[in-house]
Design a protein around this motif. Structure first.
Motif, PDB file in Angstrom:
ATOM      1  N   GLU A 131       9.925   8.634 -14.016  1.00 29.46           N
ATOM      2  CA  GLU A 131       9.727   7.220 -13.669  1.00 29.46           C
ATOM      3  C   GLU A 131      10.983   6.600 -13.065  1.00 29.46           C
ATOM      4  O   GLU A 131      10.902   5.767 -12.170  1.00 29.46           O
ATOM      5  N   ALA A 132      12.160   6.996 -13.548  1.00 30.80           N
ATOM      6  CA  ALA A 132      13.407   6.433 -13.005  1.00 30.80           C
ATOM      7  C   ALA A 132      13.572   6.804 -11.539  1.00 30.80           C
ATOM      8  O   ALA A 132      13.955   5.966 -10.725  1.00 30.80           O
ATOM      9  N   VAL A 133      13.266   8.043 -11.187  1.00 36.31           N
ATOM     10  CA  VAL A 133      13.359   8.471  -9.791  1.00 36.31           C
ATOM     11  C   VAL A 133      12.304   7.744  -8.960  1.00 36.31           C
ATOM     12  O   VAL A 133      12.575   7.287  -7.851  1.00 36.31           O
ATOM     13  N   ILE A 134      11.092   7.623  -9.503  1.00 33.89           N
ATOM     14  CA  ILE A 134      10.021   6.926  -8.784  1.00 33.89           C
ATOM     15  C   ILE A 134      10.415   5.479  -8.526  1.00 33.89           C
ATOM     16  O   ILE A 134      10.236   4.966  -7.410  1.00 33.89           O
ATOM     17  N   ASP A 135      10.951   4.790  -9.531  1.00 37.53           N
ATOM     18  CA  ASP A 135      11.355   3.393  -9.350  1.00 37.53           C
ATOM     19  C   ASP A 135      12.382   3.262  -8.226  1.00 37.53           C
ATOM     20  O   ASP A 135      12.278   2.370  -7.385  1.00 37.53           O
ATOM     21  N   ASP A 136      13.375   4.150  -8.220  1.00 36.49           N
ATOM     22  CA  ASP A 136      14.382   4.113  -7.159  1.00 36.49           C
ATOM     23  C   ASP A 136      13.746   4.391  -5.802  1.00 36.49           C
ATOM     24  O   ASP A 136      14.039   3.722  -4.816  1.00 36.49           O
ATOM     25  N   GLU A 142       0.834  -1.200   0.000  1.00 39.88           N
ATOM     26  CA  GLU A 142       0.000   0.000   0.000  1.00 39.88           C
ATOM     27  C   GLU A 142       0.874   1.259   0.000  1.00 39.88           C
ATOM     28  O   GLU A 142       0.597   2.224  -0.709  1.00 39.88           O
ATOM     29  N   ALA A 143       1.935   1.254   0.806  1.00 37.51           N
ATOM     30  CA  ALA A 143       2.840   2.403   0.867  1.00 37.51           C
ATOM     31  C   ALA A 143       3.520   2.615  -0.487  1.00 37.51           C
ATOM     32  O   ALA A 143       3.631   3.755  -0.972  1.00 37.51           O
ATOM     33  N   ARG A 144       3.974   1.535  -1.105  1.00 35.89           N
ATOM     34  CA  ARG A 144       4.624   1.637  -2.416  1.00 35.89           C
ATOM     35  C   ARG A 144       3.662   2.216  -3.453  1.00 35.89           C
ATOM     36  O   ARG A 144       4.016   3.094  -4.239  1.00 35.89           O
ATOM     37  N   HIS A 145       2.433   1.712  -3.453  1.00 38.31           N
ATOM     38  CA  HIS A 145       1.423   2.166  -4.410  1.00 38.31           C
ATOM     39  C   HIS A 145       1.116   3.653  -4.212  1.00 38.31           C
ATOM     40  O   HIS A 145       1.065   4.416  -5.187  1.00 38.31           O
ATOM     41  N   ARG A 146       0.919   4.049  -2.963  1.00 33.92           N
ATOM     42  CA  ARG A 146       0.595   5.455  -2.680  1.00 33.92           C
ATOM     43  C   ARG A 146       1.749   6.374  -3.091  1.00 33.92           C
ATOM     44  O   ARG A 146       1.526   7.421  -3.702  1.00 33.92           O
ATOM     45  N   MET A 147       2.983   5.968  -2.773  1.00 37.26           N
ATOM     46  CA  MET A 147       4.133   6.778  -3.156  1.00 37.26           C
ATOM     47  C   MET A 147       4.209   6.908  -4.671  1.00 37.26           C
ATOM     48  O   MET A 147       4.366   8.013  -5.204  1.00 37.26           O
ATOM     49  N   LEU A 185      11.723   1.385  -4.500  1.00 38.80           N
ATOM     50  CA  LEU A 185      12.618   0.325  -4.023  1.00 38.80           C
ATOM     51  C   LEU A 185      13.229   0.713  -2.681  1.00 38.80           C
ATOM     52  O   LEU A 185      13.289  -0.100  -1.750  1.00 38.80           O
ATOM     53  N   ILE A 186      13.652   1.953  -2.558  1.00 38.12           N
ATOM     54  CA  ILE A 186      14.235   2.429  -1.295  1.00 38.12           C
ATOM     55  C   ILE A 186      13.203   2.363  -0.182  1.00 38.12           C
ATOM     56  O   ILE A 186      13.512   1.905   0.932  1.00 38.12           O
ATOM     57  N   LEU A 187      11.985   2.797  -0.447  1.00 37.28           N
ATOM     58  CA  LEU A 187      10.924   2.717   0.572  1.00 37.28           C
ATOM     59  C   LEU A 187      10.717   1.274   1.020  1.00 37.28           C
ATOM     60  O   LEU A 187      10.613   0.994   2.217  1.00 37.28           O
ATOM     61  N   SER A 188      10.692   0.344   0.073  1.00 38.34           N
ATOM     62  CA  SER A 188      10.519  -1.076   0.413  1.00 38.34           C
ATOM     63  C   SER A 188      11.636  -1.571   1.320  1.00 38.34           C
ATOM     64  O   SER A 188      11.387  -2.275   2.308  1.00 38.34           O
ATOM     65  N   GLU A 189      12.867  -1.229   0.975  1.00 39.89           N
ATOM     66  CA  GLU A 189      14.014  -1.657   1.789  1.00 39.89           C
ATOM     67  C   GLU A 189      13.942  -1.060   3.190  1.00 39.89           C
ATOM     68  O   GLU A 189      14.188  -1.754   4.180  1.00 39.89           O
ATOM     69  N   LEU A 190      13.608   0.219   3.284  1.00 36.14           N
ATOM     70  CA  LEU A 190      13.525   0.865   4.593  1.00 36.14           C
ATOM     71  C   LEU A 190      12.422   0.252   5.454  1.00 36.14           C
ATOM     72  O   LEU A 190      12.616   0.012   6.654  1.00 36.14           O
ATOM     73  N   GLU A 250       1.927   6.607  -6.970  1.00 36.79           N
ATOM     74  CA  GLU A 250       0.823   7.411  -7.489  1.00 36.79           C
ATOM     75  C   GLU A 250       1.058   8.904  -7.239  1.00 36.79           C
ATOM     76  O   GLU A 250       0.896   9.725  -8.138  1.00 36.79           O
ATOM     77  N   GLN A 251       1.452   9.264  -6.023  1.00 36.94           N
ATOM     78  CA  GLN A 251       1.657  10.677  -5.702  1.00 36.94           C
ATOM     79  C   GLN A 251       2.837  11.273  -6.467  1.00 36.94           C
ATOM     80  O   GLN A 251       2.751  12.394  -6.959  1.00 36.94           O
ATOM     81  N   LEU A 252       3.936  10.537  -6.554  1.00 39.34           N
ATOM     82  CA  LEU A 252       5.096  11.067  -7.269  1.00 39.34           C
ATOM     83  C   LEU A 252       4.814  11.172  -8.770  1.00 39.34           C
ATOM     84  O   LEU A 252       5.214  12.134  -9.422  1.00 39.34           O
ATOM     85  N   ARG A 253       4.114  10.195  -9.321  1.00 39.89           N
ATOM     86  CA  ARG A 253       3.770  10.230 -10.747  1.00 39.89           C
ATOM     87  C   ARG A 253       2.857  11.423 -11.027  1.00 39.89           C
ATOM     88  O   ARG A 253       3.066  12.155 -11.996  1.00 39.89           O
ATOM     89  N   THR A 254       1.851  11.626 -10.178  1.00 42.88           N
ATOM     90  CA  THR A 254       0.942  12.765 -10.325  1.00 42.88           C
ATOM     91  C   THR A 254       1.713  14.078 -10.223  1.00 42.88           C
ATOM     92  O   THR A 254       1.376  15.054 -10.881  1.00 42.88           O
ATOM     93  N   GLY A 255       2.767  14.076  -9.411  1.00 42.77           N
ATOM     94  CA  GLY A 255       3.573  15.276  -9.237  1.00 42.77           C
ATOM     95  C   GLY A 255       4.587  15.506 -10.342  1.00 42.77           C
ATOM     96  O   GLY A 255       5.347  16.472 -10.281  1.00 42.77           O
ATOM     97  N   GLY A 256       4.658  14.626 -11.327  1.00 41.83           N
ATOM     98  CA  GLY A 256       5.545  14.843 -12.457  1.00 41.83           C
ATOM     99  C   GLY A 256       6.970  14.377 -12.249  1.00 41.83           C
ATOM    100  O   GLY A 256       7.853  14.720 -13.029  1.00 41.83           O
TER     101      GLY A 256
END
Length: 183
Positions: free
Chosen positions: A42-47, A26-31, A50-55, A33-39
């Protein structure tokens, strides 16, 4: 003439995530979605995802939940923001643990221990912040400027950190021989 509408990533986003694997998706999905909406690229969002998942995985494995909850019963806090300087910062806060977050040197066959090494390879910077209540926050600057056209480009040494041996060093493996019949 094209009309371009710029959107901004919310100044900050914070959410409680169950102490355990249940809320990571859920956290990954929300992040995302919000970052994509914010422009954000995709490369930054993917990183960042992944970082959020690891943390979050590290917080659930090594840290206690926030407050007085028992392991598995409480929450940890995930937050991300694009600050006024255009830096994308991701933070995860837990109730602390018996060890301090530090990159490990796992064996080749180890099933874990690579999370902070992955973060180090992907991020511009990261660190740990403690507070008086015993909470521990691991923060990561995913990219120093998400408005940079090169935002999300891997660091120059990323491939050497996660690379495999070159094909030339693998005995008996010569791909050129396979194409001899196509002349």
């Amino acid at each position: 003439m094209a009309l371009v509408v710029a959107q901004e990533v919310p100044t900050s986003s914070s959410m409680a995530v169950p102490h355990g694997p249940a809320g990571v998706g859920e956290a990954r999905h929300r992040m995302r979605e919000q970052l994509r909406t914010g422009g954000v690229s995709e490369a930054v969002i993917d990183d960042a995802v992944l970082i959020l998942s690891e943390l979050l995985s590290n917080a659930c494995k090594h840290g206690r939940p926030l407050g007085d909850a028992l392991a598995g019963d409480g929450d940890v806090r995930a937050a991300w923001r694009v600050d006024s300087g255009g830096r994308l910062v991701v933070e995860v806060t837990d109730g602390g643990g018996p060890t301090r977050p530090a990159p490990a040197t796992p064996s080749v066959t180890a099933h874990g221990g690579r999370g902070l090494n992955i973060i180090t390879a992907l991020a511009d910077d990261w660190g740990v912040r403690d507070d008086a209540r015993g909470e521990v926050t691991v923060w990561v600057v995913v990219h120093a400027d998400v408005h940079d056209p090169d935002a999300g480009c891997r660091r120059d040494d990323f491939a050497s950190r996660v690379g495999v041996p070159p094909v030339a060093s693998m005995p008996g493996l010569d791909f050129a021989d396979a194409f001899d019949d196509f002349d």
